[in-house]
Design a protein around this motif. Structure first.
Motif, short mmCIF file in Angstrom:
data_model
loop_
_atom_site.label_atom_id
_atom_site.label_comp_id
_atom_site.label_asym_id
_atom_site.label_seq_id
_atom_site.Cartn_x
_atom_site.Cartn_y
_atom_site.Cartn_z
N ASP A 87 -13.75 8.29 23.11
CA ASP A 87 -12.47 8.81 23.58
C ASP A 87 -11.45 7.67 23.53
O ASP A 87 -11.67 6.61 24.15
N ALA A 88 -10.36 7.85 22.82
CA ALA A 88 -9.38 6.77 22.61
C ALA A 88 -8.77 6.29 23.92
O ALA A 88 -8.58 5.08 24.12
N GLU A 89 -8.48 7.19 24.84
CA GLU A 89 -7.88 6.79 26.12
C GLU A 89 -8.87 5.98 26.95
O GLU A 89 -8.51 4.97 27.56
N ALA A 90 -10.13 6.40 26.98
CA ALA A 90 -11.15 5.66 27.72
C ALA A 90 -11.33 4.27 27.12
O ALA A 90 -11.45 3.28 27.84
N LEU A 91 -11.35 4.18 25.80
CA LEU A 91 -11.49 2.89 25.13
C LEU A 91 -10.31 1.98 25.46
O LEU A 91 -10.49 0.80 25.74
N ARG A 92 -9.11 2.54 25.47
CA ARG A 92 -7.92 1.75 25.81
C ARG A 92 -8.05 1.15 27.22
O ARG A 92 -7.80 -0.02 27.43
N ARG A 93 -8.52 1.95 28.17
CA ARG A 93 -8.68 1.47 29.55
C ARG A 93 -9.75 0.37 29.63
O ARG A 93 -9.57 -0.63 30.31
N VAL A 94 -10.86 0.56 28.92
CA VAL A 94 -11.93 -0.44 28.92
C VAL A 94 -11.42 -1.74 28.33
O VAL A 94 -11.67 -2.83 28.86
N LEU A 95 -10.68 -1.67 27.23
CA LEU A 95 -10.16 -2.89 26.60
C LEU A 95 -9.18 -3.61 27.51
O LEU A 95 -9.16 -4.85 27.56
N GLN A 96 -8.35 -2.86 28.24
CA GLN A 96 -7.42 -3.48 29.18
C GLN A 96 -8.18 -4.25 30.27
O GLN A 96 -7.83 -5.37 30.61
N VAL A 97 -9.23 -3.64 30.79
CA VAL A 97 -10.02 -4.32 31.82
C VAL A 97 -10.70 -5.56 31.26
O VAL A 97 -10.69 -6.62 31.88
N MET A 98 -11.28 -5.45 30.08
CA MET A 98 -11.96 -6.58 29.47
C MET A 98 -10.99 -7.73 29.21
O MET A 98 -11.32 -8.89 29.43
N GLU A 99 -9.79 -7.42 28.76
CA GLU A 99 -8.80 -8.48 28.50
C GLU A 99 -8.33 -9.12 29.79
O GLU A 99 -8.03 -10.30 29.83
N SER A 100 -8.27 -8.35 30.89
CA SER A 100 -7.80 -8.90 32.15
C SER A 100 -8.83 -9.85 32.77
O SER A 100 -8.50 -10.62 33.65
#
Length: 123
Positions: free
Chosen positions: A108-121
């Motif tokens: 899911d593109a939205e779920a992936l976007r949220r995971v990537l934001q957390v990983m980058e933070s």
């Protein structure tokens, strides 16, 4: 004139004790983070990050870790736990600091976007 020759690796590995000592220096009256950062050859943003992590009690965190997991059957359940379907079309995303995220093509593109934001933070 002073000339310094640096190799390909310019990053220094700071011990927890060094980080704590540098953060403590910033807490002295009349001292600025920028002064302390320059004195140690660091960008002020790095010192500000260490200061925030120390305030949150996370400066010594090694980050996510694996923990042992044991799967036990649910009492009264007779059906075995099904294996997940085999994944095809895996995509590996390499983030800063060598972190990697693997997803399949049906993510899911939205779920992936949220995971990537957390990983980058976490950087």
């Amino acid at each position: 004139m002073k000339i310094e020759v640096l190799g390909t690796e310019r990053r220094r590995r700071w011990s927890l004790q060094d980080k704590l000592q540098i953060v403590e220096e910033t807490l002295q009256p009349g001292v600025t983070v920028t002064e302390v950062a320059r004195r140690h050859g660091l960008a002020p943003s790095v010192v500000f990050t260490w200061h925030r992590l120390a305030r949150e009690g996370r400066l010594g965190d090694a980050g996510p870790a694996f923990i042992p997991v044991k799967i036990t059957p649910i009492p009264g359940q007779t059906t075995p736990i099904a294996s997940p379907p085999r994944r095809t079309g895996l995509i590996e995303i390499v983030l800063r600091h060598g972190r990697r995220v693997r997803v399949d093509r049906e993510v899911d593109a939205e779920a992936l976007r949220r995971v990537l934001q957390v990983m980058e933070s976490l950087s």
